[in-house]
Motif scaffolding. Sequence first.
Motif, PDB file in Angstrom:
ATOM      1  N   ASN A  14       0.830  -1.213   0.000  1.00  0.00           N
ATOM      2  CA  ASN A  14       0.000   0.000   0.000  1.00  0.00           C
ATOM      3  C   ASN A  14       0.856   1.250   0.000  1.00  0.00           C
ATOM      4  O   ASN A  14       0.595   2.203  -0.724  1.00  0.00           O
ATOM      5  N   THR A  15       1.881   1.246   0.843  1.00  0.00           N
ATOM      6  CA  THR A  15       2.738   2.414   0.933  1.00  0.00           C
ATOM      7  C   THR A  15       3.447   2.653  -0.395  1.00  0.00           C
ATOM      8  O   THR A  15       3.474   3.777  -0.904  1.00  0.00           O
ATOM      9  N   LEU A  16       3.984   1.576  -0.982  1.00  0.00           N
ATOM     10  CA  LEU A  16       4.749   1.754  -2.222  1.00  0.00           C
ATOM     11  C   LEU A  16       3.845   2.138  -3.398  1.00  0.00           C
ATOM     12  O   LEU A  16       4.232   2.960  -4.229  1.00  0.00           O
ATOM     13  N   PHE A  58       3.013   5.692  -3.027  1.00  0.00           N
ATOM     14  CA  PHE A  58       4.245   6.420  -3.315  1.00  0.00           C
ATOM     15  C   PHE A  58       4.436   6.550  -4.823  1.00  0.00           C
ATOM     16  O   PHE A  58       4.704   7.633  -5.360  1.00  0.00           O
ATOM     17  N   ALA A  59       4.263   5.437  -5.546  1.00  0.00           N
ATOM     18  CA  ALA A  59       4.438   5.449  -6.999  1.00  0.00           C
ATOM     19  C   ALA A  59       3.416   6.382  -7.650  1.00  0.00           C
ATOM     20  O   ALA A  59       3.758   7.165  -8.544  1.00  0.00           O
ATOM     21  N   MET A  99      -5.665  10.487  -4.350  1.00  0.00           N
ATOM     22  CA  MET A  99      -4.887  11.285  -5.304  1.00  0.00           C
ATOM     23  C   MET A  99      -5.628  12.574  -5.648  1.00  0.00           C
ATOM     24  O   MET A  99      -5.032  13.639  -5.727  1.00  0.00           O
ATOM     25  N   ALA A 100      -6.927  12.470  -5.869  1.00  0.00           N
ATOM     26  CA  ALA A 100      -7.695  13.659  -6.228  1.00  0.00           C
ATOM     27  C   ALA A 100      -7.600  14.712  -5.133  1.00  0.00           C
ATOM     28  O   ALA A 100      -7.447  15.905  -5.406  1.00  0.00           O
ATOM     29  N   ILE A 132      11.063  12.029  -3.539  1.00  0.00           N
ATOM     30  CA  ILE A 132      11.187  10.585  -3.331  1.00  0.00           C
ATOM     31  C   ILE A 132      11.563  10.302  -1.879  1.00  0.00           C
ATOM     32  O   ILE A 132      11.040   9.376  -1.257  1.00  0.00           O
ATOM     33  N   GLY A 133      12.436  11.137  -1.343  1.00  0.00           N
ATOM     34  CA  GLY A 133      12.854  10.922   0.039  1.00  0.00           C
ATOM     35  C   GLY A 133      11.741  11.141   1.034  1.00  0.00           C
ATOM     36  O   GLY A 133      11.658  10.477   2.060  1.00  0.00           O
ATOM     37  N   SER A 134      10.861  12.069   0.725  1.00  0.00           N
ATOM     38  CA  SER A 134       9.858  12.416   1.737  1.00  0.00           C
ATOM     39  C   SER A 134       8.499  11.811   1.427  1.00  0.00           C
ATOM     40  O   SER A 134       7.593  11.880   2.238  1.00  0.00           O
ATOM     41  N   THR A 135       8.343  11.214   0.277  1.00  0.00           N
ATOM     42  CA  THR A 135       7.000  10.768  -0.097  1.00  0.00           C
ATOM     43  C   THR A 135       6.553   9.560   0.687  1.00  0.00           C
ATOM     44  O   THR A 135       5.373   9.257   0.739  1.00  0.00           O
ATOM     45  N   LEU A 136       7.488   8.850   1.325  1.00  0.00           N
ATOM     46  CA  LEU A 136       7.024   7.746   2.152  1.00  0.00           C
ATOM     47  C   LEU A 136       6.219   8.274   3.325  1.00  0.00           C
ATOM     48  O   LEU A 136       5.430   7.558   3.917  1.00  0.00           O
TER      49      LEU A 136
END
Lengths: 325, 505
Positions: free
Chosen positions: A99-101, A104-105, A190-191, A251-255
Amino acid sequence: MKMSNEIKMSDAAALGLEQEKKAVKKKGHFGIMRNKFLYLMILPGFIYFVIFKYLPMGGLIISFQDYQPYLGISDSPWVGMKHFIRLFTEPTFFMLLSNTLILFALNIVIFFPLPIILALMLNEVRHRYFKNAIQTIIYIPHFMSWVIIVSITYVFLTVDGGVVNEMLAAIGLPKISFLTSPEWLRTMYMAQIIWKELGWSTIIYLAAITVVDTQLYEAAEMDGAGRWRKTWHVTLPAIRPVIITLLILKIGSTLDLGFEHMYLLLNSLNREVAEIFDTYIYTAGLKNGQLSFSTAVGLFKGLVGLVLIMLANRLAKKFGEDGVY
Amino acid sequence: MKKERQIAMKRLAAVMVSSAIALTACGGQGASSGEYDANSKATITWLNILHTASPPTDTILNKLEEKTNSDITFSWIPDASKEERINTALASDSLADIVTLTMLDNSSVRNSLKSGLFWEVEPYLKDYPNLAKISPDTIKSASIGGKLYGIPFQKDLARNGVTLRKDWLDKLGLEVPKTTDELMEVARAFTEDDPDGNGQDDTTGFVDRNDLVYGAFKTLGSYFGTPNNWQVSADGKMTPEFMTDGYLKTMNYMKQLYDKGYMNKDFAVTAKTDQQQKFAQGKAGIYVGALFDSKNLLNMSKGVQDNMQLVMANDITSTGKESDRAIWAANNGIGGLLAFPRTEVKDEAQLKRILQFVNDLLDEDSYALMTYGIEGTHYKLDDKDAATIINTDLWQQEVQPFAASRPKESGFKIHDADPLKQQADKMIADNANYAVLNPAYSLDSETYNTQGSELQKIITDATYKYILGEIDEAGFKEALETWKSSGGNSIIAEYEAAYKQAQGQ
């Protein structure tokens, strides 16, 4: 809101750091006294990082203990990798990781390019007042809290009299239970992010675009380039370093997918796609008091973030960009 | 990483706060022997739970301080964030002289109680007239591992029941339901037969919320004979409620309500306030929850649904037989503990003075003060000791926040003059005769303490999915297997062992 400010701060700090590094390269290590005021300016940021980012890392020790509050760190029993073994063997682990990944993607693939496109479009607006008005309007959602945004979504999307479902019913379509179906969770997530953060995220790009040398545009015009060509061959290459840097930082903070946001969306029926590391840490750690276990989960999440940022940085260097370190 | 930092920051702040509290707390007491001066003024800090939107003003507090000869400083924790805040307070040792612990099944609360962080109070109770009256059953239920670590909040055993729109029943010519089938028929009629007579299809039978315990589900479960969390057989075998037939029947009942549209479709994401609003606005006619909510529902409907009349039912069964009447008892009637941490309450003398204070809170006067406020200002009293609130706004602001801090909620002379509230109180008292207790409430299971809430999620999620039709009975059985293999089997085994031990004593 707090978090995105933080990101912005660290973005700015990283940009500053980059320039600092170049300066050091040129002058060697002897510039400290000469540039003492510049160094003094770093001090508040430095102190901030030490107090709020580095010192608390000491607390990670408890992920290897069975931490008991009344015993404290010094007396709590050591249990080695117990909590990590539990994490990796629990069936929830793969759900959390995927779910996290996936989110993130989605954040990188769908959300990341949008502010760039919007910034380029804003840049093409000729009428200054119109542009300012648009900018102001699209910044507003950023200042609303997730609670408000999720509540508004709830009112719009609920099956019991929500506007969207009433409209669907009016044109003869079946009602959709957006709030409780796993299929709609990611779309909704996302919306909401796009609605809230899109405008605000254009700021750095707009700033970068304004410093593009106007001579380049004039030269391009001489060569017969239209607007589209100018954007493609002048603007975009000029802001490429900014894009790359922001991408790596993102990318570093999106987790940190936004605990508050997801926690508000989460319910029993969409948990299989909505439970992410942040929400899990909160429920397991703070609500159920499993401090050691949730610290282990947090540490693991941090490590995944570190690996991602290192990969991104290496990739950036491969493509001939500077990277963030 | 962010989380750790937040925890650490909170801890830092908490340490600062607690040292400040410790400083003020030390000022109050002098003697260090077990003796205390009952007439001395007590300085008390109290980490308390707030169930209203904002903390009370000082009006009632001053009266209480006068009455109990004390100087009270509250730290209020909003009920919604109590788990997080209490856990952080326990973890950072930022407590107060009195700590209100309402979640006795929360693992960290339980662990800290067992660790001896709090004073054991049972030996002292006999010295105080009001505390000595606490029944042995209550003490047994509130004890953990046979020890009582605080003064229990004495709640009514079973407060739940069904509230229905009487005016709608009358209009459609229906009786107050006695069986679950009749209740289903009422739900159908409320949905399909236009009970408000406006010619539009805009009502449902039930209105429920996102809570399988305090919402409709568990109460309906009692009507189908579901045990309260655990069932223990004659030979000491423990079965969780969700593996019983009653639970399955309840799920099917809810599923039918959902499928036929006899309840609000989005109940799984409906908050309590929204639920009550919907009822007050006349969108639904059946509310399952605490019986005394009926008074609030009627108050909320003023100006929106002025013709609303309510009737309550607490004798519904699935069979229609009186002998099958049952209603689950929330936490076996224990609302939590008023606990006294050893880190703050340093010696016996101080503890005894604080117990004196809690004893004083149980007096009739304190009860009246914390329930209705000040006579003449907040309420008026008739010659039968029936109180009527005369200034609701002021009462809500100044008195209501104290209601949840009352160590005992019934058995006093003064009572509400509101007929609906009186009837609710009577029904709640009646419920006690049919209350189903949780046999595992005071038992201990290590696995439940650490993973119980995580495991419960598996069941809660599966129950919702079954009701909404996303999984069938086989899917639900699968979830039960997951529950068993992820730790449920250990919980059963540990409870059975603990039960055997408790029986042997």
